[in-house]
Every structure is written in C-alpha cells, then in structure tokens.
Design a protein around this motif. Sequence first.
Motif, mmCIF file in Angstrom:
data_model
loop_
_atom_site.group_PDB
_atom_site.id
_atom_site.type_symbol
_atom_site.label_atom_id
_atom_site.label_comp_id
_atom_site.label_asym_id
_atom_site.label_seq_id
_atom_site.Cartn_x
_atom_site.Cartn_y
_atom_site.Cartn_z
ATOM 1 N N ILE A 1 0.843 -1.196 0.000
ATOM 2 C CA ILE A 1 0.000 0.000 0.000
ATOM 3 C C ILE A 1 0.876 1.242 0.000
ATOM 4 O O ILE A 1 1.863 1.316 0.729
ATOM 5 N N ARG A 2 0.514 2.189 -0.845
ATOM 6 C CA ARG A 2 1.289 3.436 -0.897
ATOM 7 C C ARG A 2 0.866 4.347 0.250
ATOM 8 O O ARG A 2 -0.317 4.567 0.471
ATOM 9 N N VAL A 3 1.854 4.845 0.988
ATOM 10 C CA VAL A 3 1.574 5.812 2.051
ATOM 11 C C VAL A 3 2.400 7.073 1.775
ATOM 12 O O VAL A 3 3.425 7.008 1.102
ATOM 13 N N ILE B 1 -4.293 5.496 -0.369
ATOM 14 C CA ILE B 1 -5.067 6.127 0.715
ATOM 15 C C ILE B 1 -5.192 7.611 0.391
ATOM 16 O O ILE B 1 -4.170 8.312 0.331
ATOM 17 N N GLN B 2 -6.405 8.079 0.167
ATOM 18 C CA GLN B 2 -6.626 9.489 -0.181
ATOM 19 C C GLN B 2 -8.030 9.877 0.247
ATOM 20 O O GLN B 2 -8.911 9.026 0.331
ATOM 21 N N PRO B 3 -8.286 11.190 0.413
ATOM 22 C CA PRO B 3 -9.689 11.617 0.483
ATOM 23 C C PRO B 3 -10.321 11.398 -0.907
ATOM 24 O O PRO B 3 -9.604 11.400 -1.920
ATOM 25 N N GLN C 1 -8.863 11.220 9.216
ATOM 26 C CA GLN C 1 -9.196 12.295 8.284
ATOM 27 C C GLN C 1 -7.882 12.839 7.722
ATOM 28 O O GLN C 1 -6.855 12.803 8.402
ATOM 29 N N PHE C 2 -7.953 13.337 6.505
ATOM 30 C CA PHE C 2 -6.760 13.965 5.910
ATOM 31 C C PHE C 2 -6.663 15.380 6.474
ATOM 32 O O PHE C 2 -7.563 16.195 6.286
ATOM 33 N N ILE C 3 -5.560 15.662 7.176
ATOM 34 C CA ILE C 3 -5.415 16.968 7.843
ATOM 35 C C ILE C 3 -4.191 17.704 7.287
ATOM 36 O O ILE C 3 -3.080 17.159 7.301
HETATM 37 O O1 6CS Z 1 -1.114 11.594 -1.061
HETATM 38 C C1 6CS Z 1 -0.474 12.627 -1.177
HETATM 39 O O2 6CS Z 1 0.743 12.644 -1.275
HETATM 40 C C2 6CS Z 1 -1.218 13.957 -1.258
HETATM 41 N N1 6CS Z 1 -2.637 13.737 -1.150
HETATM 42 C C3 6CS Z 1 -3.420 14.767 -0.910
HETATM 43 C C4 6CS Z 1 -4.892 14.614 -0.921
HETATM 44 N N2 6CS Z 1 -2.944 15.969 -0.590
HETATM 45 C C5 6CS Z 1 -1.518 16.272 -0.487
HETATM 46 C C6 6CS Z 1 -0.745 14.967 -0.268
HETATM 47 O O3 6CS Z 1 0.617 15.149 -0.337
#
Ligand code: 6CS
Length: 337
Positions: A169-171, A209-211, A234-236
């Motif tokens: 999984i990409r983080v 993993i994204q909003p 939540q994405f903060i």
């Molecule tokens: O996954 C990421 O890298 C990027 N995703 C979002 C929704 N905003 C910035 C972040 O770096």
Amino acid sequence: MRLQYTYPVALGLGLALAGTATAQETWRFGLEEIEGSVQYEYAAEFAELVNEKTDGDVNVQLFPYGELGGLTDIYDAVQAGAIQLAFGSGFLGGTVPESQLFSLNFILPQDEWVTTRKLNSDTFIESDAWQNSFRDRGLVPLAIVPEGFQVWTFNEPIRTPEDMEGVQIRVMDNLLLRETYRAYGAQPTSIEYGELYSALQQGQAEGNIQPVFAHEEMGFYEVQDYMVFANQAQFIATVMANQDWYEGLPDTYREVIDETTDELVRYIHDVQQELNNERLDTITSESDIEIIRLSNEERAAFEELAQPVRQVFVDEVGERGQELLDLIDQLFEEDRM
Ligand code: 6CS
C-alpha cells in the motif's frame, strides 16, 4: 504546469497602470494539490479575501502541486522564504516531526465539523506544543484544514487485517504511516504524489489512501477496483507561513491574515464536504469500482492494531508528542464514537 491563478496586476515590476489597482506586494502560496482540490479552493478564496481586505495592495499568487517541484520542495521553499505561505500534510514529517500526529489512526472523532472547529480553536492551534513544533523550524501554523476522510482503494476486496496481509500500500512519506500500515499487516511503500498514478497502474503499489476528491481528480480510482471506507483517519493539512516573514509584517497585514483564516474555517469545511460528495458520484458513475463500508466491528479490528503506534509517535517526537496526544484526547474526549 502553468501558473493557475493570478490577479491581473503588474507583479512586482513597480508598474503603475493608469486607473488600475496595482498590487504593492505579492505573497506566494505553495499547494500540495492541483487546481480544483480542497487546498486550491482554500487558497483561491484566501487570495480573493486578502486582496479585497487590503484594497488590492496584496496579490496572493498560487503555486499548485508540480510548479515548485515535489512535495518536500514546497516545505524547503517556505522555510527558506522563497515563498511566504504553504500547505503541509503527510510528507511534512521530515520537516516538522510533530505534524505526524495526524498520521495516527483512530484519534479523531467521526464528526468532521467538530474536528475542524476544535482543531482551529485556540486550545489546539494556539497551544505552545503545536505552535512551537512549527516555530522551531522557522514556520508558523496559521490554520488547520481537514480535507475529508482518508479512504482506501485496492485491487482486492479488503475488510480485515488478514485481507491486508502483505498488500503493498502506498503511504505518504512518514514513519508513523509506515508503522500504522505495518501494524495492519500491509507492506507500506512511500511514493511521490505525482508518480502515484503510474505506480498503481504498473503494480508497484496495490493500494492507496486518499480523500475521495483526490482519488477522483488524480485519476487514481481508474486503476483500482475497490474503495474501502473505514473512517480510520481524516486527511489533515496545516497552512503555514515563513516565520520571519510573518513576524516582520505590518500589524494590519497580520490582522488581515488572522481574520481571513478564521473566516475560512467554516468555508473550507463546507467546500470539502461538497467536493468529496460530488466526486464520489463521479467515481461511481464513471467506473465499476466497488464501494465497501466497514462495519463497526470490522473497524474495531484495525483500531486495536493501531493503538501501539501512539507510543511510536511519542518515542519518535519526545515529550511534545505526548503533550499533543494528551491535548487531542482531552479535546475530543466527548466526541469519539
Ligand atoms: O497523497 C499525497 O501525497 C497527497 N494527497 C493529498 C490529498 N494531498 C496532499 C498529499 O501530499
């Protein structure tokens, strides 16, 4: 990428056009996301309000993701004062280790408005612990912007930690996220945002993993088969300013910034909810992706595995990490479900 958003003014050239408002100064604002994103909507409204409130004297120039290089280039630029303002989120851990607080899973309530309101209250954003985490690195945190729940996507239907075993999984690039997904049994891998679509397409990553809005606007959903709502985080993001610049501003300009960021708390909450809802409709109407919503029981299995990672955060960040965790626990004591 071309510059997406500017006011039609004579930028920094000292040109005075007869009968035209001419900006006296330009503030550069670096975004981690592309045009149309939550960060873009925030910054565009910020730019408009600041321009209005300063009678056209200040022009805020937006640099959407890609224009300043990769994500960490944005943070380097704001620390160095090459830009004055920037968003920072998951990749910021190398610059502001304490910001990884929001990479921990199951620490925030399910109510997104409660989250947004309380994180922007003086109790949290003005706390010494949060302020000094940034100020020690030449930055000032101005606002906290929750952008929606983090939603998983995979090539397989995943409902349990057993299903997640060994999945690549990409983080985003931070230790806490890698620790969290290792605790779930997955194999986390960090990949730059702009390289993620092809990594998913070519199988270098099997999950993401994204909003929701980001799954849509970056096209990630096109190369994944299942979308899993676990409501684990939540994405903060944090809006930050270069500290020397911010402290050197005339009081009137600092007041404009503070007033504007206050006004945008409710605004961006409404915008993020609308964007995430609309984009989910787009995803479901334009693809065969299957939506999975975890039950409370299924969530609980992940929640249990996430608990020890709180200690990893404290070990990594030290005393201030514990202080921030305590603050979050107190702040949301009554709101967690
Ligand atoms: O996954 C990421 O890298 C990027 N995703 C979002 C929704 N905003 C910035 C972040 O770096």
